[in-house]
Design a protein around this motif. Structure first.
Motif, PDB file in Angstrom:
ATOM      1  N   PHE A   1     -53.159 -75.050 -88.004  1.00  0.00           N
ATOM      2  CA  PHE A   1     -51.777 -74.720 -87.625  1.00  0.00           C
ATOM      3  C   PHE A   1     -51.521 -75.137 -86.179  1.00  0.00           C
ATOM      4  N   VAL A   2     -52.465 -74.810 -85.295  1.00  0.00           N
ATOM      5  CA  VAL A   2     -52.308 -75.130 -83.879  1.00  0.00           C
ATOM      6  C   VAL A   2     -52.407 -76.637 -83.646  1.00  0.00           C
ATOM      7  N   GLU A   3     -53.310 -77.305 -84.355  1.00  0.00           N
ATOM      8  CA  GLU A   3     -53.453 -78.751 -84.174  1.00  0.00           C
ATOM      9  C   GLU A   3     -52.200 -79.491 -84.648  1.00  0.00           C
ATOM     10  N   VAL A   4     -51.620 -79.049 -85.762  1.00  0.00           N
ATOM     11  CA  VAL A   4     -50.378 -79.666 -86.237  1.00  0.00           C
ATOM     12  C   VAL A   4     -49.266 -79.426 -85.219  1.00  0.00           C
ATOM     13  N   ALA A   5     -49.220 -78.222 -84.655  1.00  0.00           N
ATOM     14  CA  ALA A   5     -48.229 -77.929 -83.615  1.00  0.00           C
ATOM     15  C   ALA A   5     -48.403 -78.859 -82.419  1.00  0.00           C
TER      16      ALA A   5
ATOM     17  N   GLU B   1     -60.755 -68.952 -78.248  1.00  0.00           N
ATOM     18  CA  GLU B   1     -60.431 -70.119 -77.427  1.00  0.00           C
ATOM     19  C   GLU B   1     -59.003 -70.598 -77.686  1.00  0.00           C
ATOM     20  N   VAL B   2     -58.618 -70.676 -78.962  1.00  0.00           N
ATOM     21  CA  VAL B   2     -57.289 -71.196 -79.277  1.00  0.00           C
ATOM     22  C   VAL B   2     -56.197 -70.194 -78.914  1.00  0.00           C
ATOM     23  N   LEU B   3     -56.516 -68.900 -78.956  1.00  0.00           N
ATOM     24  CA  LEU B   3     -55.535 -67.892 -78.553  1.00  0.00           C
ATOM     25  C   LEU B   3     -55.288 -67.939 -77.051  1.00  0.00           C
ATOM     26  N   GLU B   4     -56.322 -68.299 -76.296  1.00  0.00           N
ATOM     27  CA  GLU B   4     -56.196 -68.337 -74.834  1.00  0.00           C
ATOM     28  C   GLU B   4     -55.701 -69.690 -74.321  1.00  0.00           C
ATOM     29  N   HIS B   5     -55.976 -70.757 -75.081  1.00  0.00           N
ATOM     30  CA  HIS B   5     -55.602 -72.099 -74.647  1.00  0.00           C
ATOM     31  C   HIS B   5     -54.978 -72.840 -75.825  1.00  0.00           C
ATOM     32  N   HIS B   6     -53.681 -72.827 -75.893  1.00  0.00           N
ATOM     33  CA  HIS B   6     -52.980 -73.485 -76.994  1.00  0.00           C
ATOM     34  C   HIS B   6     -51.756 -74.207 -76.448  1.00  0.00           C
ATOM     35  N   PRO B   7     -51.182 -75.111 -77.222  1.00  0.00           N
ATOM     36  CA  PRO B   7     -49.998 -75.847 -76.743  1.00  0.00           C
ATOM     37  C   PRO B   7     -48.852 -74.889 -76.391  1.00  0.00           C
ATOM     38  N   ASP B   8     -47.993 -75.330 -75.498  1.00  0.00           N
ATOM     39  CA  ASP B   8     -46.882 -74.494 -75.040  1.00  0.00           C
ATOM     40  C   ASP B   8     -45.884 -74.177 -76.150  1.00  0.00           C
ATOM     41  N   ASN B   9     -45.867 -74.984 -77.208  1.00  0.00           N
ATOM     42  CA  ASN B   9     -44.896 -74.747 -78.283  1.00  0.00           C
ATOM     43  C   ASN B   9     -45.425 -73.799 -79.356  1.00  0.00           C
ATOM     44  N   VAL B  10     -46.591 -73.183 -79.115  1.00  0.00           N
ATOM     45  CA  VAL B  10     -47.170 -72.223 -80.060  1.00  0.00           C
ATOM     46  C   VAL B  10     -47.026 -70.808 -79.493  1.00  0.00           C
ATOM     47  N   ILE B  11     -46.573 -69.898 -80.344  1.00  0.00           N
ATOM     48  CA  ILE B  11     -46.380 -68.499 -79.948  1.00  0.00           C
ATOM     49  C   ILE B  11     -47.208 -67.612 -80.860  1.00  0.00           C
ATOM     50  N   PHE B  12     -47.963 -66.687 -80.260  1.00  0.00           N
ATOM     51  CA  PHE B  12     -48.720 -65.692 -81.010  1.00  0.00           C
ATOM     52  C   PHE B  12     -48.173 -64.297 -80.661  1.00  0.00           C
ATOM     53  N   PRO B  13     -47.202 -63.801 -81.413  1.00  0.00           N
ATOM     54  CA  PRO B  13     -46.606 -62.500 -81.086  1.00  0.00           C
ATOM     55  C   PRO B  13     -47.418 -61.308 -81.562  1.00  0.00           C
TER      56      PRO B  13
END
Length: 338
Positions: free
Chosen positions: A180-184, A209-221
């Protein structure tokens, strides 16, 4: 006929699909006019319908046998969907399968969400009747509601013209979170929101790692319920769920009930009820997912929303209630068939 719906550890897994399935069972039994209790100290039941795999499972089964009640185990879990979840899950998966065999093996019958999970359980060597019955969906809850849409858009400060892709699930690698994050990352022009949470104590390093460092267009609410997520389901431009393994996937039913365009991985759990190009779009890898998500968002392929809603309707709470009633009657009569 009276049923004990048993669910241990509600405080731990109430946010999971199993927790929602338990809520659906209560509504389904009510719709079918079946008397039930959730009180394990109520000895007036005829059937124990047990949902969870915890420390008291053996004891509640033994007690049901002592009062002459039948036992139905709801097989939400398999070894396959236990893997790639929390830290060390793959290491302990063979032991988890042995526990499943021990507990499921004590039942008069099993209920499991899909033909796929039934096939897996039969492959374990379990010989009792196994009934595929969907976890069901509350259709009314996911009808488009302008107030819910407004609550969702306000919560995320969305502007006119923002294009949004959502995913929902526990923060497990198995759910396809990394994909999901890679597609984003490859579609920076869209916002990607993943609804879901899990205890930080059991999250593997890859997920942390992905929760702490992910693209700016990804949101984890995190875990969000009620109008906000229900508004998201109906207002987002695409529901993207690249899970590698499910027994059914209640979040997929929720998206279908919302008439949402959905993109999923082509996995066994979705066969035969999800059909590529009819009620969903299916892909196999991130390259395909990038293309499918873009085409869904930009409306370059036919809308599958109405067909998806028809699929969800077949799994309504009312239909599930009638199917559960049939299973209960067959088990009580001792005439249940595989």
């Amino acid at each position: 006929m009276k049923v004990l719906l048993y669910f241990e550890g509600q405080n731990v897994i109430s946010k999971s699909g199993i927790g929602r399935a338990f809520s659906h069972q209560q509504k389904a039994l009510t719709s079918a006019g079946i008397e039930y209790t959730t009180d394990p100290w109520d000895d007036t039941y005829d059937i124990l319908h047990i949902n969870t795999i915890y420390m008291n499972s053996d004891a509640i089964i033994a007690h049901a046998r002592s009062i002459g009640a039948k036992v139905i185990y709801h097989a939400h879990s398999t070894e396959e969907d236990f893997r790639d979840s929390f830290t060390l899950s793959n290491v302990v998966a063979p032991g988890f399968k042995k526990l499943l065999m021990h507990l499921y093996g004590q039942a008069d019958a099993l209920i499991t969400p899909t033909p796929y999970s039934k096939k897996l359980l039969e492959g374990y060597g379990l010989k009792m009747p196994i009934y595929p019955v969907s976890n069901g969906i509350d259709l009314a809850r996911y009808q488009k509601d302008p107030a819910k849409v407004e609550a969702y858009r306000r919560y995320f400060s969305l502007k006119d013209g923002d294009k949004v892709v959502i995913g929902v699930g526990l923060l497990f690698q198995r759910k396809g979170l990394l994909d999901f994050v890679e597609v984003a990352r490859q579609l920076p022009e869209y916002k990607f929101i993943w609804f879901g949470d899990i205890s930080k104590m059991i999250i593997p390093a890859k997920i942390t790692e992905v929760l702490e460092h992910h693209p700016d267009n990804v949101i984890f609410p995190g875990y969000v319920k009620g109008p906000i997520i229900e508004g998201a389901y109906s207002d987002a431009d695409c529901f993207f769920f690249p899970s590698y393994e499910e027994t059914e996937g209640i979040v997929v039913l929720e998206a279908l009930a919302s008439r949402q365009r959905i993109v999923v991985r082509d996995i066994g759990a979705f066969d035969p009820w999800l059909k590529n190009g009819v009620n969903c779009c299916m892909g196999h890898n991130n390259e395909e997912f990038v293309s499918l998500v873009r085409k869904c968002v930009e409306k370059e392929i036919p809308d599958t929303g109405e067909e998806g809603y028809k699929t969800a309707s077949e799994r309504s709470i009312e239909n599930v209630g009638q199917q559960l009633k049939h299973v209960y009657e067959e088990v009580l009569k001792g005439t249940s068939q595989i």
